[in-house]
Design a protein around this motif. Sequence first.
Motif, mmCIF file in Angstrom:
data_model
loop_
_atom_site.group_PDB
_atom_site.id
_atom_site.type_symbol
_atom_site.label_atom_id
_atom_site.label_comp_id
_atom_site.label_asym_id
_atom_site.label_seq_id
_atom_site.Cartn_x
_atom_site.Cartn_y
_atom_site.Cartn_z
ATOM 1 N N LYS A 38 -69.691 -91.954 2.825
ATOM 2 C CA LYS A 38 -70.487 -91.773 1.614
ATOM 3 C C LYS A 38 -69.932 -92.550 0.422
ATOM 4 O O LYS A 38 -70.686 -92.943 -0.470
ATOM 5 N N SER A 39 -68.617 -92.766 0.420
ATOM 6 C CA SER A 39 -68.012 -93.538 -0.664
ATOM 7 C C SER A 39 -68.067 -95.035 -0.437
ATOM 8 O O SER A 39 -67.605 -95.796 -1.287
ATOM 9 N N GLY A 40 -68.586 -95.469 0.715
ATOM 10 C CA GLY A 40 -68.755 -96.898 0.964
ATOM 11 C C GLY A 40 -67.787 -97.508 1.944
ATOM 12 O O GLY A 40 -67.866 -98.709 2.220
#
Length: 328
Positions: free
Chosen positions: A169-171
């Motif tokens: 989700k943070s990349g």
Amino acid sequence: MGEVDLLSVLVPLLAALAFAGAVFAFAYPYFADDRQAKRLKSVAGVRSARLASATGELPSSRRKSVADTLKEIDDRNGSKKVTLSLKLMRAGSKMTPREFYIASALLGGLLASISIFIVELPLAGTVVVAFVGGFGLPRWILNKMINRRQQKFVGQMANAIDVVVRGIKSGLPLNDCIQVISRESPEPLASEFREVVEQQRLGLSIADGLERMCERMPLPEMRFLTIVIGIQQQSGGNLSEALANLANVLRDRQMLALKVKALSAEAKASAIVLASLPPGVMSMVYLSSPGYIMPLFTTTMGQFMVAVGAVWMMTGVLIMKKMINFKF
């Protein structure tokens, strides 16, 4: 004469009953598992048909990809032979099979020497002790090590999946998330995922590395993770959402396992008390008045009664173990 004739009838009868009880205790779990597997297979077929009719809006190519992935993983896991080296790997031991055999032989010889020179058992008892010490005890210890390591792995797996979800989700890519797990997770989770990272550096894909981890950790939770990542790499989809759902499923399974353990604690305590009562009473009688109980060990009829009692005790212990061993 009448007493001799009665003994000649009772001895074969008791031996036949003891043998029948032992055969029943050893054979019943396999037949019960077979019936349970057939019932689960029929239920799974009905649920699969309902799921297919309810998800008719999904593309046929995606459904075919999921089915092919599941079948391929099942075929690989079913055809893999569990060797001693694989068991040692599952236990996290650095011992080779040759070293394991040498250690087993030394343990059997040590127990046989103790039974001959210290306990002064007869030859038949010494052979039994040597066989149990050389073949049974080392494998029992190895299986205990495997089970304990697998339980620790399962207990830490949901948190590791949460790390992957937050990283995605943070990349971060999936490869970096797995490297974070291999560096910061406790054992045995870190060593297993470190093996996946090393295999990935050698050119193996993440899905193949996880499938190899399934061989070292043959757990349903590990198969769930392998299936989710393998299907996502083949057909796409929201990986973070799928892994988050998987983490919730694993936590629900752990809660169910703890609930089953709590509910079966009373039955396990009763089984332990019933199994330890006869040898405990025999030991107390021997310590208080040895002459009263020694005919059980010095006469032929007494030794036969002890053997029959031991067989029936083992039969009862196995049946009680089957009754309190829940699978879910």
